[in-house]
Design a protein around this motif. Structure first.
Motif, PDB file in Angstrom:
ATOM      1  N   ASP A   1      -3.852  92.915  55.200  1.00  0.00           N
ATOM      2  CA  ASP A   1      -3.806  91.726  56.040  1.00  0.00           C
ATOM      3  C   ASP A   1      -2.622  91.825  57.006  1.00  0.00           C
ATOM      4  O   ASP A   1      -1.955  92.854  57.093  1.00  0.00           O
ATOM      5  CB  ASP A   1      -3.730  90.459  55.176  1.00  0.00           C
TER       6      ASP A   1
ATOM      7  N   ASN B   1      -3.606  91.884  49.259  1.00  0.00           N
ATOM      8  CA  ASN B   1      -3.786  91.602  47.837  1.00  0.00           C
ATOM      9  C   ASN B   1      -5.252  91.355  47.490  1.00  0.00           C
ATOM     10  O   ASN B   1      -5.966  90.641  48.204  1.00  0.00           O
ATOM     11  CB  ASN B   1      -2.972  90.370  47.431  1.00  0.00           C
TER      12      ASN B   1
ATOM     13  N   ASP C   1      -6.816  89.258  45.361  1.00  0.00           N
ATOM     14  CA  ASP C   1      -6.568  88.069  44.555  1.00  0.00           C
ATOM     15  C   ASP C   1      -7.859  87.282  44.391  1.00  0.00           C
ATOM     16  O   ASP C   1      -8.931  87.694  44.844  1.00  0.00           O
ATOM     17  CB  ASP C   1      -5.469  87.217  45.177  1.00  0.00           C
ATOM     18  N   ALA C   2      -7.783  86.132  43.732  1.00  0.00           N
ATOM     19  CA  ALA C   2      -8.977  85.337  43.465  1.00  0.00           C
ATOM     20  C   ALA C   2      -9.659  84.892  44.752  1.00  0.00           C
ATOM     21  O   ALA C   2     -10.886  84.824  44.830  1.00  0.00           O
ATOM     22  CB  ALA C   2      -8.600  84.118  42.614  1.00  0.00           C
ATOM     23  N   ASN C   3      -8.870  84.604  45.774  1.00  0.00           N
ATOM     24  CA  ASN C   3      -9.452  84.170  47.036  1.00  0.00           C
ATOM     25  C   ASN C   3     -10.257  85.288  47.694  1.00  0.00           C
ATOM     26  O   ASN C   3     -11.389  85.092  48.132  1.00  0.00           O
ATOM     27  CB  ASN C   3      -8.336  83.695  47.978  1.00  0.00           C
ATOM     28  N   ARG C   4      -9.688  86.470  47.711  1.00  0.00           N
ATOM     29  CA  ARG C   4     -10.353  87.588  48.366  1.00  0.00           C
ATOM     30  C   ARG C   4     -11.495  88.148  47.509  1.00  0.00           C
ATOM     31  O   ARG C   4     -12.493  88.636  48.025  1.00  0.00           O
ATOM     32  CB  ARG C   4      -9.340  88.687  48.670  1.00  0.00           C
TER      33      ARG C   4
ATOM     34  N   GLY D   1     -13.276  86.356  45.455  1.00  0.00           N
ATOM     35  CA  GLY D   1     -14.287  85.333  45.234  1.00  0.00           C
ATOM     36  C   GLY D   1     -14.367  84.871  43.795  1.00  0.00           C
ATOM     37  O   GLY D   1     -15.403  84.414  43.330  1.00  0.00           O
ATOM     38  N   GLY D   2     -13.250  84.980  43.074  1.00  0.00           N
ATOM     39  CA  GLY D   2     -13.206  84.570  41.673  1.00  0.00           C
ATOM     40  C   GLY D   2     -12.129  85.339  40.932  1.00  0.00           C
ATOM     41  O   GLY D   2     -11.304  86.033  41.535  1.00  0.00           O
ATOM     42  N   SER D   3     -12.139  85.237  39.614  1.00  0.00           N
ATOM     43  CA  SER D   3     -11.094  85.860  38.801  1.00  0.00           C
ATOM     44  C   SER D   3     -11.394  87.306  38.446  1.00  0.00           C
ATOM     45  O   SER D   3     -10.604  87.959  37.759  1.00  0.00           O
ATOM     46  CB  SER D   3     -10.889  85.053  37.515  1.00  0.00           C
TER      47      SER D   3
END
Length: 407
Positions: free
Chosen positions: A44, A50, A52-55, A57-59
């Protein structure tokens, strides 16, 4: 022309047309296989990228194998994996320059292939050190490398402190089996810390421009001896790390298996405060400031055979190159049989001893057996016996500057 002749001519023309048609159909090219472009993972704007959960789409996130694609993913940054990530068998992931994976915080990384579907991590360029490698920095039982090929990593620093490797581990949970690490520009596998590694078996290290494996002395028993293989690394030696000169190094009972290549110890003191067994064929190289100290709470059981002696020597074949072994206590497990011990006697152990020696026995030592050993090239004594009660049988001595057995 009669009717019969016309019929034959018509049949011949029909046959010729059929042959021509079938030839034309057979010459048609098969439709081209569609080109499958792998998804490219970019950093980015902050250069972090990273996962992460946002990228994700979950855990959790799965790197999926596309059987129609020669490469499934291209990674162009060094993302921190902050979710539970796994890689499907057969997946091929390529890494751009200075790219890699860093597993941190609540993340885990399960990379489990099969015999027929190996997972491949490699650079977009085949040059050694083109990409960083993989760093495991979060403890999780799901961390695993199995049936994986990791080729061409080790180019940039994985962590602060100047450490670089194809795979870097600071966790106590990593399992690594049937994994190949090759063509790293630095170490193949660097296992940091005293209590870090769950399982290590049937791995292969080849063509790495550094030690194939670096591992702390207290974790050395996790290695599987000749179950893993080491070929054409530079140097082709296992590096035994110790903790900043600490004398508390081997703190739990363990057996050191022979890996089939020499083991070289960091400079400093390997302090043994528990029971240590060294198996036949083990070759242990000592750097200039190396010193082995066996506490009265520990034991040193080095029993080789005539065919497979244990060798403990200087990394350079120089008289008096390293300090030697200092042993104290009355532990009945202490024994040296079919051991070649040489190039010690550089300094007096701890500076308070009477003499320097390849093997220095402290006052009060009893029950020790030294037999069929070769004691050579000490800077002072071959063995300093002092008042110790020790059984010396069928040993040979060569070129010990101040005598073979000193009292």
């Amino acid at each position: 022309m009669n009717i019969h002749s016309q019929s034959i001519s018509g049949q011949r023309i029909l046959c010729a047309l059929l042959i021509l048609f079938s030839t034309l159909v057979g010459c048609q090219e098969d439709p081209p296989t569609p080109v499958v472009d792998p998804p490219i993972y970019l950093c980015d704007s902050l250069g972090l990228g990273n996962l992460d959960a946002n990228r994700a789409g979950g855990s959790s996130f799965t790197f999926v194998n596309n059987p129609d694609a020669p490469v499934d993913y291209v990674i162009e940054c060094f993302p921190r994996i902050l979710v539970d990530a796994k890689v499907e068998p057969g997946t091929v992931i390529e890494f751009g320059n200075d790219a890699g994976f860093d597993i941190q915080r609540d993340g885990s990384f399960s990379v489990v292939g099969t015999v027929g579907d190996t997972i491949i991590f490699r650079g977009t360029n085949p040059a050694k050190g083109w990409w960083r490698g993989i760093a495991f920095n979060e403890d999780d039982i799901r961390n695993e490398l199995k049936y994986v090929v990791i080729d061409g990593p080790g180019g940039a620093k994985l962590l602060q402190g100047g450490l670089s490797a194809g795979v870097f581990n600071t966790t106590a949970s990593l399992k690594m089996q049937h994994t190949t690490i090759s063509n790293s520009l630095s170490d193949g596998f660097y296992n940091a810390g005293i209590g870090d590694l769950d399982l290590f078996a049937n791995n292969h290290f080849e063509g790495n421009e550094g030690f194939p494996v670096t591992i702390h002395a207290n974790e050395f028993h996790k290695l599987d001896g000749t179950g893993s293989t080491y070929l054409n690394n530079s140097p082709n030696q296992v590096r035994m790390a110790i903790s900043g000169g600490s004398v508390l190094t081997v703190t739990e009972p363990q057996t050191w298996k022979n890996p089939g290549i020499p083991v070289i110890m960091d400079e400093g003191v390997c302090g043994i405060i528990s029971d240590l067994i060294i198996e036949p064929g083990f070759t242990w190289y000592m750097q200039a400031d190396c010193h082995v100290s066996v506490d009265d709470k520990g034991s040193f059981h080095a029993v080789g055979t005539a065919e497979e002696p244990i060798v403990i020597r200087g990394s350079q074949a120089i008289q008096g190159f390293w300090t030697g072994i200092y042993l104290e206590g009355t532990n009945p497990l202490n024994e040296l049989t079919y051991v070649t011990l040489e190039h010690g006697g550089r300094d007096k152990p701890f500076g308070a001893a009477a003499k320097a020696a390849n093997l220095y026995l402290a006052n009060g030592v009893t029950g020790l057996s030294v037999s069929n050993c070769s004691i050579n090239e000490s800077g002072e004594c071959g063995i300093y016996k002092g008042s110790a009660i020790v059984s010396l049988n069928n040993n040979s001595y060569s070129n010990n500057a101040d005598g073979n057995v000193c009292e």
